[in-house]
Design an enzyme around this catalytic site. Structure first.
Site, PDB file in Angstrom:
ATOM      1  N   GLY A 209       0.832  -1.202   0.000  1.00  0.00           N
ATOM      2  CA  GLY A 209       0.000   0.000   0.000  1.00  0.00           C
ATOM      3  C   GLY A 209       0.863   1.247   0.000  1.00  0.00           C
ATOM      4  N   ASN A 210       0.256   2.386   0.310  1.00  0.00           N
ATOM      5  CA  ASN A 210       1.009   3.634   0.403  1.00  0.00           C
ATOM      6  C   ASN A 210       0.389   4.511   1.490  1.00  0.00           C
ATOM      7  OD1 ASN A 210      -1.113   5.388  -0.901  1.00  0.00           O
ATOM      8  ND2 ASN A 210      -0.679   4.052  -2.647  1.00  0.00           N
TER       9      ASN A 210
END
Length: 398
Positions: A209-210
């Protein structure tokens, strides 16, 4: 936009009560007239003398004046005001407001208010996350109250949560934005916005993810809705709620889900703003079970995800507008210009990770808007104000 507006500012018993001074100052600098109503608990955190000195009005706390028995009419205040702001608003006051427990002057004023009410919660992060608090918030939203979402922090469990009251300048901008609502320049338009991160599964418990919080995309959605648009908001996994009833929210998790939803929805849109931080790669294989630590290293083979912007750019009709975002770390303008052409965008919003205090997890942003006509640079602002700049640009080409 606030010149001549009459604002009731309700203050409850929170440590954030001192920030009310900055809210008052911000409102009055923009020309508003402010009347403070404070709870008994609120006076434990900030003195009425301080507030009165700022507003040039006596602060109202009790039903009757202790000096001469003058009755303070909550009904009259409800008729006088153009808006009411309750900031900070504690969990206790939220509960009383949601259930009509009129045991102090502030709650009776709220129950008598004919004008729109804005609520800025302020409390311990775990209190805000509690189902009871969330239930009260949803109930108050159903009554038409507008919430100014609190800021993020970390819960006792270590997970991210919200609870800290939004900053005074953001609150003031939100009120000003509301009164600017006479400009319905997106009336009858259908706008699609993507927001937040995507999560790409590695196994049942892990993902790639980020750090995207979704704040910029949600601010854009609220701004479009305020201007009269019907908004379809495709949101990755974020902990933000929407306020406007003009926003249809579709929650997704992966790039694949966001891609499929965006392709389907874009057909009926006048414009799309692709603000989401979509993963560029995903694991080629997703393990059925949790991967055990059986050796010192692990190799994960990645493959490209769908390019949502490029696909929408290929399918874009002549009357549709497509706006992209570029988050760069080097050669920012050159990279953004290349993306603008490759993906058939009408303009691109550029921001850089090299600008401190902006982008991921921040309440602020500093952007440049790049199109075939050139480059426009903007100062660092909170994301609500940035959203106005971006939507102004979009309106100019619709």
């Amino acid at each position: 936009m606030l010149k001549g507006k009459k604002i009731v500012l309700g203050i409850t018993g929170s440590i954030a009560a001192y920030k009310a001074c900055y809210i008052i100052r911000g409102l009055m600098k923009k020309g508003a007239e402010v009347q403070v109503v404070i709870t008994p608990a609120g006076k434990e955190f900030i003195t009425p003398i301080t507030l009165s000195a700022l507003t040039q009005k006596p602060v109202i706390s009790d039903f009757f004046s202790q000096r001469d028995g003058t009755w303070h009419s909550h009904v009259a205040l409800g008729l006088w005001a153009d808006a009411m702001i309750i900031a900070p608003c504690t969990a206790s006051s939220l509960g009383k407001m949601a259930n009509g427990i009129a045991d102090n002057m502030l709650i009776t004023t709220y129950l008598s208010m004919k004008a729109p009410v804005f609520i800025a919660p302020a409390m311990d992060l775990d209190m805000y996350a509690h189902p009871t608090t969330q239930q009260n918030i949803e109930k108050l939203k159903s009554f038409g109250n507008m919430f100014i979402e609190p800021q993020s922090g970390y819960l006792a469990s270590g997970l991210e949560g919200k609870g800290r009251m939004e900053e005074p300048d953001v609150i003031v901008n939100r009120i000003e934005s509301y009164f600017r609502g006479g400009e319905k320049d997106l009336e009858g338009k259908n706008i699609m916005i993507t927001a937040g991160p995507t999560y790409e599964k590695i196994d049942p418990v892990r993902f790639i993810g980020n750090y995207s919080s979704g704040k910029m995309g949600f601010a854009l959605a609220e701004e479009c809705a305020r201007r009269g648009a019907k908004v379809t908001l495709i949101a990755g996994p974020v902990s933000i709620s929407t306020n406007s009833t003009n926003i249809k929210r579709i929650d997704v998790e992966s790039c694949e889900e966001m891609y499929n939803t965006a392709i389907e929805c874009f057909k009926d849109m006048d414009a799309a703003i692709l603000c989401a931080a979509v993963a560029d790669f995903k694991p080629e294989f997703i393990a059925d079970n949790k991967i055990k630590r059986e050796k010192e290293d692990l190799t994960i083979t990645l493959k490209p995800t769908h390019d949502i912007a490029a696909e929408l750019g290929r399918n874009k009709k002549g009357n549709q507008k497509l706006i992209g975002f570029a988050l760069e770390t080097n050669n920012e303008v050159t990279n953004a210009q290349g993306k603008l052409k490759r993906k058939n965008l009408d303009f691109i919003v550029l921001n850089s990770l090299r600008t401190e205090g902006t982008c991921f997890r921040s309440d602020d942003n500093k952007i440049s808007i790049i199109s075939e006509n050139g480059q426009k640079d903007f100062e660092k602002k909170n994301k609500q104000a940035v959203a106005e700049d971006i939507i102004n640009e979009m309106v100019s080409i619709l």
